[in-house]
Enzyme design. Structure first.
Site, PDB file in Angstrom:
ATOM      1  CD  GLU A  51      91.708  47.030  47.145  1.00 57.62           C
ATOM      2  OE1 GLU A  51      90.738  46.329  47.483  1.00 57.62           O
ATOM      3  OE2 GLU A  51      92.681  46.609  46.510  1.00 57.62           O
ATOM      4  CB  SER A  81      96.790  48.649  48.168  1.00 54.65           C
ATOM      5  OG  SER A  81      96.570  49.294  46.942  1.00 54.65           O
ATOM      6  NE  ARG A  89      93.214  43.082  46.419  1.00 52.79           N
ATOM      7  CZ  ARG A  89      94.042  42.164  45.915  1.00 52.79           C
ATOM      8  NH1 ARG A  89      93.558  41.034  45.429  1.00 52.79           N
ATOM      9  NH2 ARG A  89      95.336  42.359  45.889  1.00 52.79           N
TER      10      ARG A  89
END
Length: 321
Positions: free
Chosen positions: A307, A237, A187
């Site tokens: 996130e 998520s 990420r």
């Protein structure tokens, strides 16, 4: 009063300059951001501009830079939380026009513009019998947003297939960045630091069996439907996986599965997801995420990093429960 007049003149100036370069249908005012994010929350954006080409994008960036107006590049809005107060700046919508997908069957490459959806790109690969993008079939984001955060699922990630990207710098220059210079990690990408705007992405795939490719994609999507709360608006998520742990398990072990703040809830199906049960505000989601972080930190001494990206102003409130 003088300040308000100066502010009005500034806004009029921004509007006139944007109107001079964009088609009327490509410039929207006070556009509700809840219609452009997968959380389905968010207040109005003062301006939403959809450039048709690189030159229009370049001029939009110049206008924002010269007039010191906040500017945000929007893809699918799949990991974005926009404040209920909205965004007092220009949202640049790349989904409308920057969405072309080119397949080179001979060289087994796909070049996709930043606004193309990842599922559409993976379907293009399937149609060409090219393997390597099966993992992206159910990721609800765009090519640009996907590369920005090195999107991945089921053991696959974009760093495995990306070879280069065309980007625009803050000053409007176009560069071609090879994959080895993107610092792609979990990420993570260099674009988070450079602020370069991803225009298109080139990927190297391999020849595969279309039947096997489709079976793999169907399997991944079936697993998503079984384990993830896809029936509710969410940003996927919600937290990055901490080293040595699973975010969802930490949240569940902290007793937060099903925990709610207003219309926002920790999914009962998968504790790694914060969902909008239908009436959530951005503040509900933000405060729930902060409560999750605090509980997990206090319970296990583990820091959960979100996130999702927030846009606009948020005030953290103490949550009861």
């Amino acid at each position: 009063m003088e300040f308000m007049e100066m502010e009005r003149q500034l806004q009029d100036n921004v509007t006139k300059r944007l109107q001079a370069i964009l088609e009327p249908e490509d410039l929207l005012f006070d556009e509700p951001m809840k219609d452009y994010t997968t959380f389905r929350v968010g207040g109005p954006a003062k301006w939403m501009a959809a450039p048709q080409d690189e030159q229009q994008l370049r001029v939009i960036l110049k206008i924002c830079r010269e007039l010191q107006i906040p500017c945000f590049i929007l893809g699918r809005g799949s990991n974005l939380l926009v404040s209920d107060k909205g965004f007092d700046g220009v949202i640049v919508n790349l989904r409308k026009h920057f969405n072309k997908i080119e397949v080179d069957r001979e060289n087994k490459t796909i070049t996709a513009e930043a606004g193309a959806s990842l599922p559409a790109v993976s379907q293009a690969a399937l149609s060409a019998g090219l393997t390597g993008l099966e993992f992206a079939a159910g990721i609800p984001g765009t090519m640009g947003g996907g590369l920005f955060m090195n999107a991945g699922a089921y053991g696959g990630e974009l760093k495995q297939v990306v070879t280069e990207a065309a980007v625009m710098t803050k000053d409007g220059m176009i560069l071609h960045v090879p994959a080895e210079q993107m610092t792609l990690g979990h990420r993570l990408s260099s674009f988070m630091q450079t602020g370069e705007i991803i225009l298109s992405v080139k990927m190297q795939l391999t020849q595969g069996n279309p039947v096997v490719i489709k079976e793999t994609m169907d399997d991944f999507n079936s697993r998503r439907r079984e384990k993830q709360p896809l029936e509710y608006p969410s940003a996927g998520s919600t937290f990055k996986r901490p080293a040595g742990y699973f975010a969802g398990k930490l949240i569940e072990d902290a007793g937060l599965k099903g925990f709610s703040v207003g219309g926002a809830q920790v999914s009962k199906k998968h504790a790694g997801f914060v969902i909008n049960t239908g009436s959530a505000t951005a503040a509900d989601i933000w405060n729930l995420c902060n409560e999750i972080q605090n509980r997990v930190q206090n319970e296990f001494g583990v820091t959960l990093e979100m996130e999702i990206q927030k846009l606009g102003s948020f005030e953290q409130q103490k949550t009861k429960g």
